[in-house]
Design an enzyme around this catalytic site. Structure first.
Site, short mmCIF file in Angstrom:
data_model
loop_
_atom_site.label_atom_id
_atom_site.label_comp_id
_atom_site.label_asym_id
_atom_site.label_seq_id
_atom_site.Cartn_x
_atom_site.Cartn_y
_atom_site.Cartn_z
N GLU A 233 56.55 -45.82 4.88
CA GLU A 233 55.37 -44.89 4.71
C GLU A 233 55.19 -43.80 5.70
OE1 GLU A 233 50.73 -46.21 5.42
OE2 GLU A 233 51.97 -47.66 4.03
N CYS A 267 47.90 -40.57 7.15
CA CYS A 267 48.74 -39.97 6.23
C CYS A 267 48.63 -39.34 5.25
CB CYS A 267 50.09 -40.98 6.03
SG CYS A 267 49.38 -42.26 5.07
#
Length: 460
Positions: A233, A267
């Site tokens: 990720e 993110c």
């Protein structure tokens, strides 16, 4: 010793000891020993009971955990409370998923050779999990990596970010208090990157869960033992498209939340906003007015909306990117001022150059850039122009516009009239291309941390 400090003012919180190579070997040996002892595996009802007790323990320490997140990670306390609540729910989510965690029947008799047979699959834990986590959600990300491993029966060794280890250590201690024997869940605090790499790439690791930079994640991915699975990720440069049909009175708040939540250190934080030229002036004026009202400061205060960046060097970097964009022709609409060693005034930039780092790379700071467009497909093309792809948004009341954008944006998830940073812990969460590999979200991680075994019975 590792000195853990408050992100906001760099005041020391505590010191903790490092783990060395010998400690890593002991942890792997313990994990391997319990996993190889199949008679000692915990039954599903035992794992459910442990997870339920763990959630109850976390509930009793909710305020402490939230304040710890605010201190070591710099997340404003109201958001830290929400993170803690999500983490508790995530543990319940893992326990709940076990009720549906099953194999399937494989049809037989479809050919003469397959007659008189019955086949089905079961799900087994894949093996030892190595997990490397990030600072920006120091409790909830740990839950996302550890709770699925506990649920499916994988031993897990978890390395938190060196800036935010306390939430992880507190969580692991509660896991043991809830009844899980220590070899099934162990923390690892190495002094350097070499030992972190040794954790990830050891031949005994069956699954790597990595949350962090693309450079490190893809490097580790290339060094995994043969047969090991991974979930990576990384980050994105999340785009939001604002159509001329958008309701300005209703969209400013979610866009600001998406861009400045945790000072942009997410993110999927909204970074590039493409606004139809017909409403660009009104949108920009409303956006600037709301951003200028954001309260920046000490994250342990209930009134703070934007806290610090995690390290002074990160504040240096973001300030440099802002200056570079302005020198390259962007208009500094508001913000850009350094407020302290780690805090920056929330910033809005108008029309940065196409090659500016603020346009092409993940800023991971309290900055959004606004660009004008006249044709929807032009905005979609610009949104899709980067090698990163994660979550995206479109704000529109025109359903045709919303669905066209949703269908054509290169993203793993497109939010319609919600910010790019929206997430629930049971939904799929995945970066595409350089932004990641595999799918996060507790139910999806549980499936990745297990493998199907087919059993076939011949009758007669």
């Amino acid at each position: 010793m590792l000195t853990v400090v408050q992100a906001f003012d760099r005041a020391p919180i505590t010191e903790i000891g490092f783990d060395d190579a010998a400690a890593l070997e002991r942890k792997f040996s313990a994990a391997e020993r319990v996993f190889k002892d199949r008679d000692g595996w915990l039954h599903p009802h035992q794992r459910i009971a442990i997870l339920r007790k763990l959630a109850a323990l976390m509930e009793t320490k909710r305020d402490h955990l939230a304040l710890q997140i605010a201190r070591e990670g710099g997340k404003p306390l109201p958001d830290a409370i929400i993170e803690t609540t999500r983490a508790i729910d995530g543990v319940h989510n893992a326990a709940d998923e076990l009720r549906n965690f099953a194999g399937r029947e494989i049809p037989m008799g479809l050919s003469a050779a397959a007659e008189n047979r019955w086949a089905f699959t079961t799900r087994e834990p894949i093996g030892i999990v190595a997990a490397i986590s990030a600072f920006n959600h120091p409790l909830n990300l740990i839950v996302h990596q550890v709770a699925p491993a506990i649920a499916v029966g994988c031993p897990v060794i978890i390395k938190p970010a060196s800036t935010t280890p306390l939430s992880c250590l507190a969580f692991v201690a509660m896991v043991h208090e809830a009844g899980l024997p220590e070899p099934w869940c162990q923390s690892f605090i190495p002094e350097g990157n070499d030992l972190a790499e040794a954790l990830a790439t050891d031949k005994r690791v069956a699954f790597l869960s990595f949350i962090g930079s693309a450079r490190v994640g893809w490097s580790l991915h290339a060094k995994l033992a043969h047969g090991a699975r991974s979930a990576l990720e990384h980050g994105g440069v999340a785009p939001a498209i604002v159509d001329r049909s958008a309701d300005l009175a209703r969209i400013i708040e979610p866009i600001v939340k998406g861009g400045y939540y945790h000072a942009g250190q997410v993110c999927v934080s909204t970074q590039r906003i493409f606004v139809h030229d017909a409403i660009a002036d009104d949108f920009t004026q409303a956006l600037i007015a709301r951003v200028e009202r954001l309260r920046t400061g000490d994250p342990t205060l209930q009134t703070t909306e934007v806290g610090p960046l995690i390290l002074p060097r990160e504040a240096d970097r973001v300030a440099e990117w802002i200056d570079e964009a302005v020198r390259g022709g962007a208009q500094l609409a508001t913000g850009g001022t350094r407020l302290s060693e780690t805090t920056l005034q929330p910033t809005v930039l108008l029309n940065p150059a196409g090659d500016a780092r603020i346009t092409t790379q993940e800023v991971f700071g309290p900055v959004v850039a606004v660009y004008r467009y006249t044709e929807l497909d032009e905005a979609i093309a610009r949104a899709n122009a980067l090698p990163t792809a994660f979550q995206a948004s479109v704000f529109a009341q025109d359903i045709d516009v919303a669905l066209r954008a949703a269908n054509r944006l290169d993203a793993s998830a497109v939010m319609i009239n919600d910010p790019t940073a929206f997430r629930t812990d049971w939904m799929p969460f995945a970066g595409r291309r350089e932004s990641g590999y595999g799918t996060g979200g507790i139910p999806y991680t549980m499936r990745d941390m297990s493998q199907e075994k087919m059993i076939l019975m011949r009758r007669g």
